[in-house]
Design an enzyme around this catalytic site. Sequence first.
Site, short mmCIF file in Angstrom:
data_model
loop_
_atom_site.label_atom_id
_atom_site.label_comp_id
_atom_site.label_asym_id
_atom_site.label_seq_id
_atom_site.Cartn_x
_atom_site.Cartn_y
_atom_site.Cartn_z
N LYS A 75 0.86 -1.19 0.00
CA LYS A 75 0.00 0.00 0.00
C LYS A 75 0.90 1.24 0.00
CE LYS A 75 -3.95 1.74 2.78
NZ LYS A 75 -4.83 1.39 3.91
N SER A 150 -9.87 1.21 3.10
CA SER A 150 -9.05 2.07 2.28
C SER A 150 -7.99 1.34 1.47
CB SER A 150 -8.35 3.10 3.18
OG SER A 150 -7.45 2.45 4.07
N SER A 174 -9.87 -1.53 7.12
CA SER A 174 -9.41 -1.24 5.77
C SER A 174 -8.76 -2.38 5.02
CB SER A 174 -8.43 -0.08 5.78
OG SER A 174 -9.14 1.11 5.75
N1 GLN Z 1 -13.08 3.19 6.97
C1 GLN Z 1 -12.34 3.46 8.16
C2 GLN Z 1 -11.91 4.91 8.20
O1 GLN Z 1 -12.15 5.60 7.26
C3 GLN Z 1 -11.20 2.51 8.29
C4 GLN Z 1 -9.95 2.96 7.68
C5 GLN Z 1 -8.78 2.05 7.88
O2 GLN Z 1 -8.91 0.96 8.43
N2 GLN Z 1 -7.62 2.55 7.50
O3 GLN Z 1 -11.37 5.35 9.16
#
Ligand code: GLN
Length: 488
Positions: A75, A150, A174
């Site tokens: 990532k 994400s 995410s």
């Molecule tokens: N959707 C969650 C957020 O926006 C999780 C993000 C993540 O795990 N990096 O914070």
Amino acid sequence: MNSMKISQIQKMFSENPDLMTGFYENIFKNIESQNPEYNSITHVYPDIVKKRIEELSQIKNPQDYPLYGVPIVIKENIQKKNYSVQCASKILEGYLGQYDSTAVSSLEKSGAIIIGTANMDEFAMGSSNEYSIHGPVHNPFDKKRVSGGSSGGSAVSCALGFASVTLGSDTGGSVRQPAAFCGIYGYKPTYGRVSRYGLVAYGSSLDQISPFTTSVDDLDTVMKVIGQTDPKDATTLLHNYQGKKACDLAQIKVGIMPSLWSKGVDKSIVESINKTIEQMKKLGVTIKNIDIPTIHKCISTYYIIASAEASSNLARFDGVRYGYREENSQSIQELYTKSRSKGFGKEVKKRIMLGTFTLSQGHYDAFYEKGQQVRNYLKKEIAKAWDDVDFILLPTTPTLPFSIGEKCEDTLFMYLNDLFTVPANLTGIPAISCPMIEGDKETDLPIGLQFYAPYNEDEKLIGFAHALEQKQLFGHHRSDVFMNQGGL
Ligand code: GLN
């Protein structure tokens, strides 16, 4: 699923390292032809890979390297020297890694080849991979739909076979959420199981570097490599991941909370889960109803804590030290303000404002401290559940992958999509999303099934998932969606 597992690739190359060149040429060709449609990869590094292959070919005992020649994508928020760490943000335009994160150096020490970086939501904030300077990532099962986020770019890169393993980061779901949307495995280890050294911090008390794979064996192999204590990250656990534990399904008790998914969860997800529960019962697993009332408070708690930590972590991006800078400024104050206003996207600014507010004098006790109290309460409730059950079963997501553009302005919907994933981050426990064999009947989209395990029981959880995989409960049936690894 991909045709080649890590062990097969490792064996093939340790017997014949000369095959690596052609294999990697194929991967880059595949990426070149497929990536414009999916947008999962942001950068590839064929020249670095070429040098790496030469280096690996010199190794005398390749069989001792568990990831010898195995392709990996990371990532874009994980440091690798000279690779992009843009975090899908304008503010880090052109910013390259200055050093290797511990996860990356462990992978490389085991013989892996990092081929490129993956698309993501800006600074890992989002659940659809639509909040990215690189544009949205497309779902491999239906290009009009989101990949999840994400770590959507990492999920899709793994599903399409651009790499055997891809790394994402899981702060609130995410990795598990996009794994569910893309029909693969996503694993969030116990907090501190994998070093965070070199991961761009979002919510430091929640973040975990987490892998995607297409099989539980691959997950186990990669966890042995990255699940290690690290003197560079004081929060890492003191013992290393030991490898999956053998699991006798007839001895296992699983806790469920059907009332939690009776409302607001897609019907087909509930149906698939109920079917899988029946299959598990037939295999001897005991299913028990449990109750964790504080789970209903998790979304608000998570968004307060994550935003508070983000507002502090993102303060370093000021236009002076990294990436984008607004040159046309009369004072340092103006330079900070303009660089941050133009450099950050809408969602990130929303979080910074929310976090700054909840941490400010007069509000701290009412929000941040309250959030920490709820977190402790939740920890106690979940710890109590382990008196009765070995694992907790939950859907990974309340919905199927939605259409690109359909929900990106709907903050509440987006935040609620994390309902089933955030409790694991708030309490630090390990959690896995597994692709159920049956997807949605109408659309054929994949559906994820999630399990939580007690703190530090990563080996037990992966052993359990492996036992269920062996019984053919997991692995999406539409293998035509997945490309053959490296075109082989
Ligand atoms: N959707 C969650 C957020 O926006 C999780 C993000 C993540 O795990 N990096 O914070």
